[in-house]
Design a protein around this motif. Structure first.
Motif, PDB file in Angstrom:
ATOM      1  N   ILE A 172     -18.976  15.837 -32.282  1.00 18.31           N
ATOM      2  CA  ILE A 172     -18.835  17.288 -32.038  1.00 18.31           C
ATOM      3  C   ILE A 172     -17.752  17.534 -30.992  1.00 18.31           C
ATOM      4  O   ILE A 172     -17.038  18.522 -31.037  1.00 18.31           O
ATOM      5  CB  ILE A 172     -20.195  17.891 -31.603  1.00 18.31           C
ATOM      6  CG1 ILE A 172     -21.222  17.708 -32.718  1.00 18.31           C
ATOM      7  CG2 ILE A 172     -20.067  19.380 -31.266  1.00 18.31           C
ATOM      8  CD1 ILE A 172     -22.648  18.042 -32.327  1.00 18.31           C
ATOM      9  N   GLY A 173     -17.659  16.624 -30.042  1.00 21.06           N
ATOM     10  CA  GLY A 173     -16.638  16.793 -28.998  1.00 21.06           C
ATOM     11  C   GLY A 173     -17.174  17.537 -27.790  1.00 21.06           C
ATOM     12  O   GLY A 173     -18.252  18.140 -27.831  1.00 21.06           O
ATOM     13  N   ARG A 174     -16.375  17.460 -26.722  1.00 22.51           N
ATOM     14  CA  ARG A 174     -16.823  18.059 -25.455  1.00 22.51           C
ATOM     15  C   ARG A 174     -16.080  19.354 -25.137  1.00 22.51           C
ATOM     16  O   ARG A 174     -16.107  19.832 -24.016  1.00 22.51           O
ATOM     17  CB  ARG A 174     -16.613  17.050 -24.322  1.00 22.51           C
ATOM     18  CG  ARG A 174     -17.539  15.851 -24.444  1.00 22.51           C
ATOM     19  CD  ARG A 174     -17.109  14.706 -23.551  1.00 22.51           C
ATOM     20  NE  ARG A 174     -17.735  13.464 -23.976  1.00 22.51           N
ATOM     21  CZ  ARG A 174     -18.691  12.868 -23.292  1.00 22.51           C
ATOM     22  NH1 ARG A 174     -19.124  13.342 -22.167  1.00 22.51           N
ATOM     23  NH2 ARG A 174     -19.212  11.747 -23.741  1.00 22.51           N
ATOM     24  N   GLU A 175     -15.427  19.919 -26.089  1.00 22.54           N
ATOM     25  CA  GLU A 175     -14.689  21.162 -25.847  1.00 22.54           C
ATOM     26  C   GLU A 175     -15.654  22.328 -25.618  1.00 22.54           C
ATOM     27  O   GLU A 175     -16.714  22.389 -26.243  1.00 22.54           O
ATOM     28  CB  GLU A 175     -13.818  21.504 -27.062  1.00 22.54           C
ATOM     29  CG  GLU A 175     -12.505  20.744 -27.104  1.00 22.54           C
ATOM     30  CD  GLU A 175     -11.736  21.071 -28.375  1.00 22.54           C
ATOM     31  OE1 GLU A 175     -11.759  22.235 -28.818  1.00 22.54           O
ATOM     32  OE2 GLU A 175     -11.132  20.137 -28.945  1.00 22.54           O
ATOM     33  N   GLN A 176     -15.234  23.247 -24.738  1.00 28.37           N
ATOM     34  CA  GLN A 176     -16.046  24.434 -24.481  1.00 28.37           C
ATOM     35  C   GLN A 176     -15.902  25.378 -25.678  1.00 28.37           C
ATOM     36  O   GLN A 176     -14.790  25.738 -26.034  1.00 28.37           O
ATOM     37  CB  GLN A 176     -15.553  25.159 -23.213  1.00 28.37           C
ATOM     38  CG  GLN A 176     -15.678  24.339 -21.948  1.00 28.37           C
ATOM     39  CD  GLN A 176     -17.122  24.183 -21.503  1.00 28.37           C
ATOM     40  OE1 GLN A 176     -18.017  24.807 -22.065  1.00 28.37           O
ATOM     41  NE2 GLN A 176     -17.341  23.316 -20.547  1.00 28.37           N
ATOM     42  N   PRO A 177     -17.025  25.809 -26.272  1.00 24.57           N
ATOM     43  CA  PRO A 177     -16.905  26.754 -27.386  1.00 24.57           C
ATOM     44  C   PRO A 177     -16.803  28.214 -26.926  1.00 24.57           C
ATOM     45  O   PRO A 177     -16.819  29.122 -27.740  1.00 24.57           O
ATOM     46  CB  PRO A 177     -18.203  26.516 -28.164  1.00 24.57           C
ATOM     47  CG  PRO A 177     -19.174  26.061 -27.145  1.00 24.57           C
ATOM     48  CD  PRO A 177     -18.416  25.398 -26.046  1.00 24.57           C
ATOM     49  N   PHE A 178     -16.727  28.380 -25.616  1.00 25.00           N
ATOM     50  CA  PHE A 178     -16.688  29.756 -25.076  1.00 25.00           C
ATOM     51  C   PHE A 178     -15.259  30.164 -24.715  1.00 25.00           C
ATOM     52  O   PHE A 178     -14.405  29.315 -24.445  1.00 25.00           O
ATOM     53  CB  PHE A 178     -17.554  29.853 -23.810  1.00 25.00           C
ATOM     54  CG  PHE A 178     -18.988  29.464 -24.016  1.00 25.00           C
ATOM     55  CD1 PHE A 178     -19.878  30.319 -24.650  1.00 25.00           C
ATOM     56  CD2 PHE A 178     -19.463  28.243 -23.556  1.00 25.00           C
ATOM     57  CE1 PHE A 178     -21.205  29.960 -24.824  1.00 25.00           C
ATOM     58  CE2 PHE A 178     -20.781  27.883 -23.727  1.00 25.00           C
ATOM     59  CZ  PHE A 178     -21.659  28.733 -24.367  1.00 25.00           C
ATOM     60  N   GLU A 179     -15.053  31.473 -24.667  1.00 26.93           N
ATOM     61  CA  GLU A 179     -13.754  32.007 -24.237  1.00 26.93           C
ATOM     62  C   GLU A 179     -13.958  32.944 -23.054  1.00 26.93           C
ATOM     63  O   GLU A 179     -15.076  33.395 -22.790  1.00 26.93           O
ATOM     64  CB  GLU A 179     -13.125  32.820 -25.383  1.00 26.93           C
ATOM     65  CG  GLU A 179     -12.531  31.964 -26.474  1.00 26.93           C
ATOM     66  CD  GLU A 179     -11.814  32.819 -27.509  1.00 26.93           C
ATOM     67  OE1 GLU A 179     -12.203  34.000 -27.681  1.00 26.93           O
ATOM     68  OE2 GLU A 179     -10.872  32.307 -28.143  1.00 26.93           O
TER      69      GLU A 179
ATOM     70  N   ARG B  67     -22.924  10.813 -33.711  1.00 27.50           N
ATOM     71  CA  ARG B  67     -22.956  12.160 -34.258  1.00 27.50           C
ATOM     72  C   ARG B  67     -22.724  13.206 -33.170  1.00 27.50           C
ATOM     73  O   ARG B  67     -21.999  14.157 -33.372  1.00 27.50           O
ATOM     74  CB  ARG B  67     -24.302  12.390 -34.941  1.00 27.50           C
ATOM     75  CG  ARG B  67     -24.209  13.573 -35.853  1.00 27.50           C
ATOM     76  CD  ARG B  67     -25.432  13.798 -36.655  1.00 27.50           C
ATOM     77  NE  ARG B  67     -25.340  15.104 -37.263  1.00 27.50           N
ATOM     78  CZ  ARG B  67     -26.345  15.740 -37.774  1.00 27.50           C
ATOM     79  NH1 ARG B  67     -27.538  15.204 -37.762  1.00 27.50           N
ATOM     80  NH2 ARG B  67     -26.179  16.915 -38.321  1.00 27.50           N
ATOM     81  N   LEU B  68     -23.323  12.956 -32.012  1.00 25.62           N
ATOM     82  CA  LEU B  68     -23.121  13.869 -30.887  1.00 25.62           C
ATOM     83  C   LEU B  68     -21.669  13.834 -30.411  1.00 25.62           C
ATOM     84  O   LEU B  68     -21.056  14.861 -30.181  1.00 25.62           O
ATOM     85  CB  LEU B  68     -24.064  13.486 -29.729  1.00 25.62           C
ATOM     86  CG  LEU B  68     -24.049  14.385 -28.499  1.00 25.62           C
ATOM     87  CD1 LEU B  68     -24.433  15.813 -28.856  1.00 25.62           C
ATOM     88  CD2 LEU B  68     -24.993  13.850 -27.434  1.00 25.62           C
ATOM     89  N   SER B  69     -21.141  12.629 -30.344  1.00 26.38           N
ATOM     90  CA  SER B  69     -19.754  12.510 -29.870  1.00 26.38           C
ATOM     91  C   SER B  69     -18.750  13.068 -30.897  1.00 26.38           C
ATOM     92  O   SER B  69     -17.642  13.459 -30.523  1.00 26.38           O
ATOM     93  CB  SER B  69     -19.415  11.053 -29.540  1.00 26.38           C
ATOM     94  OG  SER B  69     -19.603  10.254 -30.681  1.00 26.38           O
TER      95      SER B  69
ATOM     96  N   GLN C  62     -27.030   8.090 -33.700  1.00 30.05           N
ATOM     97  CA  GLN C  62     -27.221   9.440 -33.187  1.00 30.05           C
ATOM     98  C   GLN C  62     -26.130   9.788 -32.169  1.00 30.05           C
ATOM     99  O   GLN C  62     -25.601  10.880 -32.159  1.00 30.05           O
ATOM    100  CB  GLN C  62     -28.594   9.540 -32.533  1.00 30.05           C
ATOM    101  CG  GLN C  62     -29.711   9.535 -33.556  1.00 30.05           C
ATOM    102  CD  GLN C  62     -31.071   9.436 -32.921  1.00 30.05           C
ATOM    103  OE1 GLN C  62     -31.197   9.280 -31.715  1.00 30.05           O
ATOM    104  NE2 GLN C  62     -32.092   9.484 -33.735  1.00 30.05           N
ATOM    105  N   ASP C  63     -25.793   8.810 -31.271  1.00 28.41           N
ATOM    106  CA  ASP C  63     -24.762   9.025 -30.261  1.00 28.41           C
ATOM    107  C   ASP C  63     -23.425   9.383 -30.911  1.00 28.41           C
ATOM    108  O   ASP C  63     -22.717  10.261 -30.436  1.00 28.41           O
ATOM    109  CB  ASP C  63     -24.564   7.759 -29.418  1.00 28.41           C
ATOM    110  CG  ASP C  63     -25.567   7.714 -28.286  1.00 28.41           C
ATOM    111  OD1 ASP C  63     -26.153   8.771 -27.988  1.00 28.41           O
ATOM    112  OD2 ASP C  63     -25.788   6.623 -27.746  1.00 28.41           O
TER     113      ASP C  63
END
Lengths: 182, 151
Positions: free
Chosen positions: B10-17, B6-8, B3-4
């Motif tokens: 995705i990455g830690r990038e901000q999906p916001f602008e 799978r979460l990792s 599970q870890d």
């Protein structure tokens, strides 16, 4: 960003002659970190912008009385967190959103936000985070995205390190479960 | 652990602008608000002693005004004149109603006595001069006529 340390900036601010100069440097130094912290709580850019400005105005008013027994950045995070949570509570009252539907409301906001630039899996992760209880959501965001130390989080959220670790663990499990669904 | 991962993934990038130049303009916008607040505060800070002094003068003036009003009140607002007070003092010497009544009756009796004495004197005069009632009336009428003729 800034060539000055927090201690130097605080001294300049309190001396008075360089108050504005010092404060502008504090804003420049911490604006992005605080912005993303607030944005992950309230989701939209406009709300984040309002809360961030209010946060810095409160900092301006309170910085003279700031006791340096805690770090400047944990104090800033603490104000920003409180401002964000207060904003969400007021929003619930203003828009008569039932307590259980707040997260659902934020999910809809996320999908319609013009400044959301993530792909489908990132959208799903954000939705999964929004299913978490408020405290777990804060802990997960601060640990996972900001990579903050538990000791600093403990000062900001006024919670023990052990409780924070447990919260993060539960949050990760719930998110994984959500991601596996569908 | 699966599970870890799978979460990792995705990455830690901000999906916001954020809007363009947002972080460049933000410090200036915040500083404008802070400086406006500071000016307002310093303006109040300058005016505060003057306002306090003015408030103190107004308070003292109000207290003095009401004090004068309070002192003047008994004389200016009394509904009785000096004559009323004199009359009251006159009646006050009769300390009860019985005494007052007795005094009034006494005065009345004196008056009646005086009147009866005068009447007696008139009757005695008429008898002594032997003037009867008809003669008296006729003489009075003649005197009236004479008076008119002289005019």
């Amino acid at each position: 960003m800034s060539e000055y340390t927090d201690k130097e900036l605080l001294e300049m601010f309190k001396e008075g002659d360089y108050k504005n100069f010092a404060f502008k440097h504090i804003i420049k130094k911490y604006q992005e970190r605080l912005y993303w912290h607030i944005r992950k709580i309230v989701i939209t850019h406009d709300d984040t912008d309002d809360i961030l400005q209010n946060t810095f105005i409160k900092v301006w008013k309170g910085l003279d009385h700031f006791r340096e027994d805690s770090k400047l950045y944990t104090w800033l995070y603490r104000i920003a967190t409180n401002e964000s949570l207060t904003f969400l509570k007021q929003k619930k009252k203003r828009q008569h959103i039932p307590f259980m539907d707040v997260e659902h409301h934020l999910m809809n906001t996320l999908e319609s936000d013009e400044y959301f630039n993530g792909n489908q899996i990132q959208l799903k992760l954000q939705k999964a985070i929004l299913t978490l209880p408020e405290k777990q959501r804060l802990v997960f965001n601060m640990k996972y995205f900001d990579e903050m130390k538990y000791e600093d989080m403990s000062h900001i959220l006024d919670t023990s390190v052990g409780a924070l670790k447990a919260s993060f663990h539960h949050a990760v499990k719930k998110i994984e479960k959500y991601l596996k669904e569908d | 652990m699966k599970q870890d991962k799978r979460l990792s993934d995705i990455g830690r990038e901000q999906p916001f602008e954020v809007p363009d130049n947002y972080f460049r303009d933000l410090p200036g916008r915040i500083m404008e608000q802070c400086e406006a607040r500071e000016k307002k505060r310093s303006f109040i800070h300058i005016l505060k002693p003057a306002l306090s002094l003015a408030a103190m003068f107004v308070s003292v003036a109000l207290i003095a005004y009401f004090a004068i009003q309070l002192i003047d009140q008994p004389e200016s607002k009394t509904p009785y004149g000096k004559e009323d007070i004199a009359e009251a003092e006159y009646y006050d010497q009769y300390y009860n109603q019985n005494e007052l009544m007795e005094n009034l009756q006494e005065n009345e009796a004196i008056q009646i006595e005086e009147d009866s004495e005068k009447t007696k004197e008139y009757i005695e005069y008429l008898l002594n001069e032997d003037i009867d009632y008809t003669t008296l009336i006729n003489e009075l009428k003649e005197k009236q006529k004479e008076g008119k003729d002289n005019q």
